[in-house]
Design a protein around this motif. Sequence first.
Motif, PDB file in Angstrom:
ATOM      1  N   CYS A 170     -14.392   8.704   5.875  1.00 16.17           N
ATOM      2  CA  CYS A 170     -13.127   9.436   5.705  1.00 16.17           C
ATOM      3  C   CYS A 170     -12.866  10.486   6.782  1.00 16.17           C
ATOM      4  N   TYR A 201       0.811  -1.216   0.000  1.00 16.65           N
ATOM      5  CA  TYR A 201       0.000   0.000   0.000  1.00 16.65           C
ATOM      6  C   TYR A 201       0.850   1.275   0.000  1.00 16.65           C
ATOM      7  N   PHE A 248      -6.395  12.015 -12.824  1.00 17.87           N
ATOM      8  CA  PHE A 248      -7.415  11.334 -12.027  1.00 17.87           C
ATOM      9  C   PHE A 248      -8.667  11.044 -12.847  1.00 17.87           C
ATOM     10  N   LEU A 279      -5.375   8.831   5.087  1.00 16.64           N
ATOM     11  CA  LEU A 279      -6.738   8.343   4.888  1.00 16.64           C
ATOM     12  C   LEU A 279      -6.777   6.816   4.848  1.00 16.64           C
ATOM     13  N   LEU A 280      -5.854   6.223   4.099  1.00 18.41           N
ATOM     14  CA  LEU A 280      -5.833   4.764   3.997  1.00 18.41           C
ATOM     15  C   LEU A 280      -5.600   4.117   5.357  1.00 18.41           C
ATOM     16  N   LEU A 323      -0.183  15.489  -1.231  1.00 19.27           N
ATOM     17  CA  LEU A 323      -1.141  14.548  -1.808  1.00 19.27           C
ATOM     18  C   LEU A 323      -0.842  13.129  -1.335  1.00 19.27           C
ATOM     19  N   TYR A 324       0.433  12.780  -1.324  1.00 14.39           N
ATOM     20  CA  TYR A 324       0.809  11.442  -0.860  1.00 14.39           C
ATOM     21  C   TYR A 324       0.547  11.294   0.633  1.00 14.39           C
ATOM     22  N   THR A 347      -0.351   3.762  -2.935  1.00 12.39           N
ATOM     23  CA  THR A 347      -0.858   5.100  -2.635  1.00 12.39           C
ATOM     24  C   THR A 347      -0.230   6.151  -3.539  1.00 12.39           C
ATOM     25  N   ALA A 371      -3.193  10.966   1.326  1.00 11.92           N
ATOM     26  CA  ALA A 371      -3.687   9.663   0.859  1.00 11.92           C
ATOM     27  C   ALA A 371      -3.286   8.553   1.828  1.00 11.92           C
ATOM     28  N   LEU A 390      -0.449   9.237  -8.518  1.00 12.30           N
ATOM     29  CA  LEU A 390       0.205  10.531  -8.743  1.00 12.30           C
ATOM     30  C   LEU A 390       1.196  10.492  -9.896  1.00 12.30           C
TER      31      LEU A 390
END
Length: 437
Positions: free
Chosen positions: A323, A232, A264, A384-385, A377-378, A236, A381, A240
């Motif tokens: 989320c 993961y 996206f 969230l995961l 962004l990474y 993730t 992400a 990108l």
Amino acid sequence: MLSLWPWLVSLALLVWFWRKKPAPFQAWPSFTLALAFVAKLLAGLGIVAIYTWYYTDPSKADVYRYFNDGMALAKLHAQQPSEFWLNWLGLAQDFDYDGKYFDQMANWTLPHGNRMYNDNRIVIRIHALFALISDRSIWQHSLLFAWIGFGASYALGSILARWLKVRSDWSILGTLFFPSLWLWASAPLKEPIVLAGMALCLWSAWLLSKKNVLGILGLSAGVALIWKTKFYVLATALPLVPAMVLNRFFPKKLKIGQALALSFLVLGIAYATYVHQSGKDPLLQRLVIKQRDFINLSQAESAGSLIPLERLEPNWASVIRTCPQALYNATLRPLPWQIKQHGAWLMLLENLILLWVAFLSIKHGVKHQKQQLWAWLYIVAMLLLLGLTTPVLGGLFRYKAPIWPLVWGLFLTFPGTVAPLDRCLHRIGFKIGQKKE
């Protein structure tokens, strides 16, 4: 009697770090890197000690789960060397389901074949390989993993300094001493391997513009390393990649936001088409199974740091609804009044640093805007995961380790952050002077 060579090599490395100062540390005291190296060794040994004498059930401790399975694989080398190497290379399935040695390992196979689970095999293989040159002592293996963690942290801090255009010395030291990285990337766990893969990927990506063949080979090796260690962490970042490629090759025609939106959109259409045609949604399915099994396991083992987590339903509306709670768990827990264990104070400290860097990013979002955007962004992400799937504070503490090099690197990009660090060291007697680039 324990073999002395890992301890003697550790001592030799310590002397070498004391006597030889790499370019970023020419203005630092001689003992700087030696101190960092000792800290990594002690952290690794300390983690093993905690799971040996405090948490005494080896079936619940990853350091022992990987080590014991590695010893089971290494045992095969003395009996059937050819079978050992076939299984080590993945050319035989004797430890898989229905294999003749299946009952000798507890962590070799993936539950339900779910790729959202971490693949344990690479760490087991490393332990088995180390067993051929050691006395098969977990304390020796801790030293060897600490070496990997030290080298990976140094390399990752160095390449992030190039990417983000910050001071190399502070970037490296932050990657070495950030609490999660200092602890988990020193122990016989997956984190040292993940950091090594991240460093290899970033270094190779930077090298692509100068030495294409070497860059491609290094990038392939880094991707494979992370893919086989923590799937993961790489997955993730994959969404990108198209946006970064578009922005690099069409910088005048596509701005960052446009490249992201286009990337996206294309990925979303492609994935929706696949789901519609196949009738399967593998990402959603694996996400739900991962969370369900993690919650069930944590409850069955009465984990001491369980946190509330709404169970996901097999639809994206449930994921989106969960989320906010996931982000709250990953960024704010534990709150001070929720802390019951000493290690949770380190989690609180890291969360405060994360929130402070987020505030600085909003305040000073113009400088290094492109690098900050990719990094954030990474980071978001990943948060969230992990927040969606991890119902245990201790798990969040460890699993968030890959984001901290980026968070620390972002912190150093902001004006006025490095000078106070230098002044603090001057006050306690570190006369480091001004580093010359």
